[in-house]
Write an enzyme that holds these catalytic residues in place. Structure first.
Site, mmCIF file in Angstrom:
data_model
loop_
_atom_site.group_PDB
_atom_site.id
_atom_site.type_symbol
_atom_site.label_atom_id
_atom_site.label_comp_id
_atom_site.label_asym_id
_atom_site.label_seq_id
_atom_site.Cartn_x
_atom_site.Cartn_y
_atom_site.Cartn_z
ATOM 1 N N LEU A 66 79.293 13.394 -11.430
ATOM 2 C CA LEU A 66 79.492 12.853 -10.179
ATOM 3 C C LEU A 66 80.363 14.101 -9.668
ATOM 4 O O LEU A 66 79.267 14.576 -8.344
ATOM 5 C CB LEU A 66 80.384 11.444 -10.586
ATOM 6 C CG LEU A 66 80.394 11.507 -8.566
ATOM 7 C CD1 LEU A 66 78.832 10.742 -8.191
ATOM 8 C CD2 LEU A 66 80.592 9.633 -8.560
ATOM 9 N N GLY A 68 82.734 15.514 -14.521
ATOM 10 C CA GLY A 68 82.676 14.885 -14.332
ATOM 11 C C GLY A 68 81.408 15.667 -14.312
ATOM 12 O O GLY A 68 80.899 16.555 -13.094
ATOM 13 N N HIS A 76 75.072 -2.537 -4.149
ATOM 14 C CA HIS A 76 73.816 -1.242 -3.060
ATOM 15 C C HIS A 76 72.779 -2.572 -2.179
ATOM 16 O O HIS A 76 72.598 -2.123 -1.065
ATOM 17 C CB HIS A 76 72.589 -0.609 -3.329
ATOM 18 C CG HIS A 76 73.860 0.414 -5.183
ATOM 19 N ND1 HIS A 76 74.988 0.966 -4.393
ATOM 20 C CD2 HIS A 76 73.185 1.105 -5.699
ATOM 21 C CE1 HIS A 76 75.385 1.735 -4.970
ATOM 22 N NE2 HIS A 76 74.665 2.007 -5.994
ATOM 23 N N LYS A 111 64.273 0.160 -13.424
ATOM 24 C CA LYS A 111 64.031 1.015 -13.600
ATOM 25 C C LYS A 111 62.667 1.384 -14.122
ATOM 26 O O LYS A 111 62.028 0.820 -14.664
ATOM 27 C CB LYS A 111 65.169 1.809 -14.840
ATOM 28 C CG LYS A 111 66.925 1.681 -14.386
ATOM 29 C CD LYS A 111 67.640 1.886 -15.373
ATOM 30 C CE LYS A 111 68.546 2.116 -14.893
ATOM 31 N NZ LYS A 111 68.713 3.462 -13.666
ATOM 32 N N ALA A 126 87.360 15.765 -12.202
ATOM 33 C CA ALA A 126 87.167 17.050 -11.869
ATOM 34 C C ALA A 126 85.781 17.998 -12.601
ATOM 35 O O ALA A 126 84.988 19.025 -11.910
ATOM 36 C CB ALA A 126 87.857 17.947 -10.842
ATOM 37 N N ASP A 174 96.428 14.910 -18.327
ATOM 38 C CA ASP A 174 95.729 13.688 -18.597
ATOM 39 C C ASP A 174 96.326 12.670 -18.355
ATOM 40 O O ASP A 174 97.700 12.373 -18.497
ATOM 41 C CB ASP A 174 96.010 13.685 -20.827
ATOM 42 C CG ASP A 174 95.983 12.222 -21.261
ATOM 43 O OD1 ASP A 174 95.532 11.468 -19.842
ATOM 44 O OD2 ASP A 174 95.522 12.324 -22.162
ATOM 45 N N GLU A 233 63.720 2.903 -9.346
ATOM 46 C CA GLU A 233 63.603 4.086 -9.397
ATOM 47 C C GLU A 233 62.793 4.938 -10.723
ATOM 48 O O GLU A 233 62.041 3.578 -11.614
ATOM 49 C CB GLU A 233 64.715 4.110 -10.674
ATOM 50 C CG GLU A 233 66.159 3.771 -9.803
ATOM 51 C CD GLU A 233 66.849 3.738 -10.511
ATOM 52 O OE1 GLU A 233 68.432 4.813 -10.201
ATOM 53 O OE2 GLU A 233 67.608 2.560 -11.102
ATOM 54 N N ARG A 260 80.234 17.368 -9.787
ATOM 55 C CA ARG A 260 79.000 18.671 -10.234
ATOM 56 C C ARG A 260 77.674 18.036 -9.556
ATOM 57 O O ARG A 260 77.700 19.401 -8.329
ATOM 58 C CB ARG A 260 78.947 18.393 -11.514
ATOM 59 C CG ARG A 260 77.527 19.827 -11.959
ATOM 60 C CD ARG A 260 77.538 19.906 -13.104
ATOM 61 N NE ARG A 260 76.530 18.685 -13.940
ATOM 62 C CZ ARG A 260 75.636 18.489 -13.607
ATOM 63 N NH1 ARG A 260 74.573 19.102 -12.569
ATOM 64 N NH2 ARG A 260 74.533 17.536 -14.130
HETATM 65 P P1 NAP Z 1 81.903 11.971 -16.419
HETATM 66 O O1 NAP Z 1 80.739 12.994 -16.449
HETATM 67 O O2 NAP Z 1 82.155 11.108 -18.245
HETATM 68 O O3 NAP Z 1 83.405 12.193 -15.915
HETATM 69 C C1 NAP Z 1 84.145 12.029 -16.502
HETATM 70 C C2 NAP Z 1 85.780 12.487 -15.946
HETATM 71 O O4 NAP Z 1 86.955 11.703 -15.944
HETATM 72 C C3 NAP Z 1 86.118 14.292 -16.461
HETATM 73 O O5 NAP Z 1 86.711 15.030 -15.765
HETATM 74 C C4 NAP Z 1 87.191 13.725 -16.938
HETATM 75 O O6 NAP Z 1 87.260 15.256 -17.750
HETATM 76 C C5 NAP Z 1 87.841 13.204 -16.498
HETATM 77 N N1 NAP Z 1 88.658 12.320 -17.040
HETATM 78 C C6 NAP Z 1 88.750 11.643 -18.784
HETATM 79 N N2 NAP Z 1 89.457 10.656 -19.104
HETATM 80 C C7 NAP Z 1 91.005 11.223 -17.916
HETATM 81 C C8 NAP Z 1 92.115 11.672 -18.072
HETATM 82 N N3 NAP Z 1 92.636 10.315 -19.473
HETATM 83 N N4 NAP Z 1 92.439 11.881 -17.454
HETATM 84 C C9 NAP Z 1 92.303 13.220 -16.533
HETATM 85 N N5 NAP Z 1 91.139 13.186 -16.380
HETATM 86 C C10 NAP Z 1 89.899 12.162 -17.169
HETATM 87 O O7 NAP Z 1 81.727 10.721 -15.793
HETATM 88 P P2 NAP Z 1 81.084 10.518 -13.823
HETATM 89 O O8 NAP Z 1 79.934 10.920 -14.166
HETATM 90 O O9 NAP Z 1 81.100 11.712 -13.790
HETATM 91 O O10 NAP Z 1 81.517 9.367 -13.192
HETATM 92 C C11 NAP Z 1 82.808 8.772 -12.599
HETATM 93 C C12 NAP Z 1 83.291 7.307 -12.523
HETATM 94 O O11 NAP Z 1 82.274 7.455 -11.015
HETATM 95 C C13 NAP Z 1 82.559 6.605 -12.943
HETATM 96 O O12 NAP Z 1 83.556 5.570 -12.622
HETATM 97 C C14 NAP Z 1 81.418 6.345 -13.175
HETATM 98 O O13 NAP Z 1 80.831 5.183 -13.218
HETATM 99 C C15 NAP Z 1 80.861 6.923 -11.418
HETATM 100 N N6 NAP Z 1 79.615 7.005 -10.848
HETATM 101 C C16 NAP Z 1 79.858 7.565 -11.490
HETATM 102 C C17 NAP Z 1 77.366 8.050 -10.391
HETATM 103 C C18 NAP Z 1 77.675 9.403 -11.933
HETATM 104 O O14 NAP Z 1 76.096 9.763 -10.801
HETATM 105 N N7 NAP Z 1 77.365 9.854 -12.107
HETATM 106 C C19 NAP Z 1 77.318 7.312 -9.913
HETATM 107 C C20 NAP Z 1 78.203 6.587 -9.508
HETATM 108 C C21 NAP Z 1 79.407 5.810 -9.439
HETATM 109 P P3 NAP Z 1 87.407 15.855 -19.201
HETATM 110 O O15 NAP Z 1 85.917 15.876 -19.152
HETATM 111 O O16 NAP Z 1 88.624 17.245 -18.481
HETATM 112 O O17 NAP Z 1 88.214 14.931 -20.043
#
Ligand code: NAP
Length: 481
Positions: free
Chosen positions: A14, A12, A233, A333, A10, A84, A209, A16
């Site tokens: 994505l 992370g 995709h 890209k 929550a 965690d 992109e 936000r």
């Molecule tokens: P991120 O910014 O690195 O955020 C990861 C999230 O997971 C954070 O909220 C983190 O919490 C939490 N987390 C990590 N380890 C944890 C643990 N041991 N226990 C509980 N919470 C934990 O990643 P993201 O970019 O949001 O991406 C999330 C997923 O979606 C990934 O699989 C990514 O590949 C996929 N995805 C992302 C996007 C994108 O645009 N961002 C697009 C497509 C797919 P803390 O911050 O509190 O550590």
């Protein structure tokens, strides 16, 4: 509808940018029930109210003119829980939070975290009796790096959640125009009789992109364009264009037709990989505003990397409907412009009575930068002429922007989250689809490695490596740029 939505990850990126704003719009437009609560989980410590304010800020960033009372009512649904997920201790507290106030009768768990911890999350939920029907889980890409790791991750999740309760996200399937492709093909009588190799000359699917890989270095450098974009995709779009009419809109019926397409893809092997694919990597160049853009190697701080940031493929589908029709797929890209489109090019008329070169009709299905469907048709040039009847190509336009009267553009996740909440899996990816897709992709990656096919350089801000034109020109076609 589920009474509880549990979001892991929550805090992370994505969550936000996409997930909280999508949940907000579902709330603001009355799609959530009064009782629906959101339990937001991540590792970091947060005060309940402070986190609600953080979410309110995320929402206002995305929703211009959001009313503060609506935002406040939305954030009141949210309860933050620091956990965690890799340690068993927190799951008892999570179960208690879910079951508080008579909740937890039907729960959606959204795993927006690295797939490396999916196993621990699923085991933790199972231990608390939270993985039984009707509870379900939604998993984010990437589900694996190849077929083997994909199967491993899916197996891990399957030990807790059955296949019909595992919702694999490909957010492209939540886009309005992608669903419109299904409506266009199967809601209109006029296209289906023409939708085959008798009438269609080629199909092109492009996702370009303008951004580079900066900030995603480690992940992207390991995956590259083939695994990051093509496997999911582009392959999903290809399936929707090429599949046979499903018997219904059910997940099962759509999945069956998509899998048939995937299993009919002609294998790309060591023998034909150089003729059928192009790998590219951007070098220093320009961004769309004319500013300087660094090379990929500089972006990921790895001078030795040969990861592809562009991939082009001339695919073939070996079945009666599509034999002989090339499907050109490309994604890159740091391209000249941000554009996602499907172009269906029809064959020219068999005999032109108008003189000059006969032109093709084309159906353009554009997903980005704005959603639009255009049918290019031949029309008489207005005015008189001493020289026969000159023709010109005119577009019949179905612009979703104009049609929606300037209404906001939806986030693809809105529909998908609503579907997860209401238990409708039609727009999610099933396990055997993913496996068939990885099988095809793995064979290409292996052929590249066996033949030592390296990434060809292209300047940032251009349309990819010039060698890509060989893929289309060989068949007398060209890329739609
Ligand atoms: P991120 O910014 O690195 O955020 C990861 C999230 O997971 C954070 O909220 C983190 O919490 C939490 N987390 C990590 N380890 C944890 C643990 N041991 N226990 C509980 N919470 C934990 O990643 P993201 O970019 O949001 O991406 C999330 C997923 O979606 C990934 O699989 C990514 O590949 C996929 N995805 C992302 C996007 C994108 O645009 N961002 C697009 C497509 C797919 P803390 O911050 O509190 O550590």
């Amino acid at each position: 509808m589920a009474d509880t939505f549990v979001l892991f990850g929550a805090t992370g990126d994505l969550a936000r940018r996409m997930l909280f704003p999508s949940l907000y719009f579902l709330h603001a437009e009355g799609h959530l029930e009064e009782k629906t609560r959101i339990i937001a989980c991540a590792r970091s410590a947060r005060e309940k109210q402070a986190f609600r304010e953080e979410v309110a800020a995320m929402v206002c960033e995305r929703a211009d003119g959001a009313q503060s009372d609506v935002v406040e009512a939305f954030t009141k649904r949210i309860h933050y829980l620091a956990i965690d997920v890799t340690t068993p201790e927190g799951y008892g507290e999570l179960a208690a939070a879910i079951r508080a106030d008579g909740g937890g009768k039907e729960v959606v768990f959204y795993l927006s975290t690295s797939p490396s911890i999916f196993g621990e999350v699923c085991r933790g939920l199972k231990a608390q009796g939270l993985s039984e029907a009707p509870h379900r889980c939604v998993v984010e890409k990437p589900i694996g790096y190849d077929l083997e790791s994909n199967i491993r991750i899916n197996e891990t999740v399957a030990q807790s959640f059955s296949e019909e309760r595992t919702f694999r996200i490909d957010h492209y399937l939540g886009k309005e125009t992608v669903q419109n492709l299904i409506a266009l093909r199967f809601g209109n009588r006029i296209f289906e009789p023409l939708w085959n190799s008798e009438t269609i000359e080629s199909v092109q699917i492009s996702i370009a992109e303008t951004l580079g890989a900066e900030g995603r270095g480690g992940y992207y450098d390991e995956y590259g364009a083939m695994r990051d974009m093509m496997q999911n995709h582009l392959v999903q779009l290809l399936c929707l264009v090429a599949m046979e009419p499903p018997s219904s809109l059910s997940a099962e019926a759509i999945r069956n037709e998509k899998v048939k397409v995937l299993r009919s893809l002609a294998p790309i092997t060591e023998e034909n990989v150089e003729a059928k694919t192009i790998r590219g990597q951007y070098t220093e160049g320009f961004d769309p505003d004319g500013g300087k853009a660094a090379s990929y190697k500089a972006d990921v701080e790895n001078e030795e990397t040969d990861t592809e940031t562009y991939v082009g493929v001339a695919a073939e589908i070996q079945n009666w409907r599509w034999a002989g029709v090339p499907f050109y797929l490309e994604t890159g890209k740091r391209m000249a412009e941000r554009k996602t489109q499907v172009v269906i090019a029809f064959k020219p008329v068999p005999h032109s009575i108008f003189g000059g070169d006969a032109s093709n009709n084309e159906l353009h299905i554009i997903l980005q930068p704005e959603e639009r469907i255009t049918l290019q048709i031949m029309n008489k040039k207005p005015g008189i002429s001493a020289d026969g009847m000159p023709l010109e190509e005119l577009p019949l336009n179905l612009s979703l922007v104009e049609r929606n009267n300037g209404a906001r553009r939806r986030i693809a996740y809105e529909q998908l989250i609503l579907d997860a909440l209401t238990n409708n899996p039609s727009l999610f990816v099933q396990r055997d689809e993913q496996e068939a897709s990885w099988k095809w992709i793995d064979a290409i990656a292996k052929a590249w490695s066996d033949r030592g096919v390296s990434a060809k350089p292209y300047r940032a801000g251009t349309n990819g490596p010039s060698a890509k034109h060989v893929l289309t020109e060989r068949n007398g076609h060209s890329w739609y740029e």
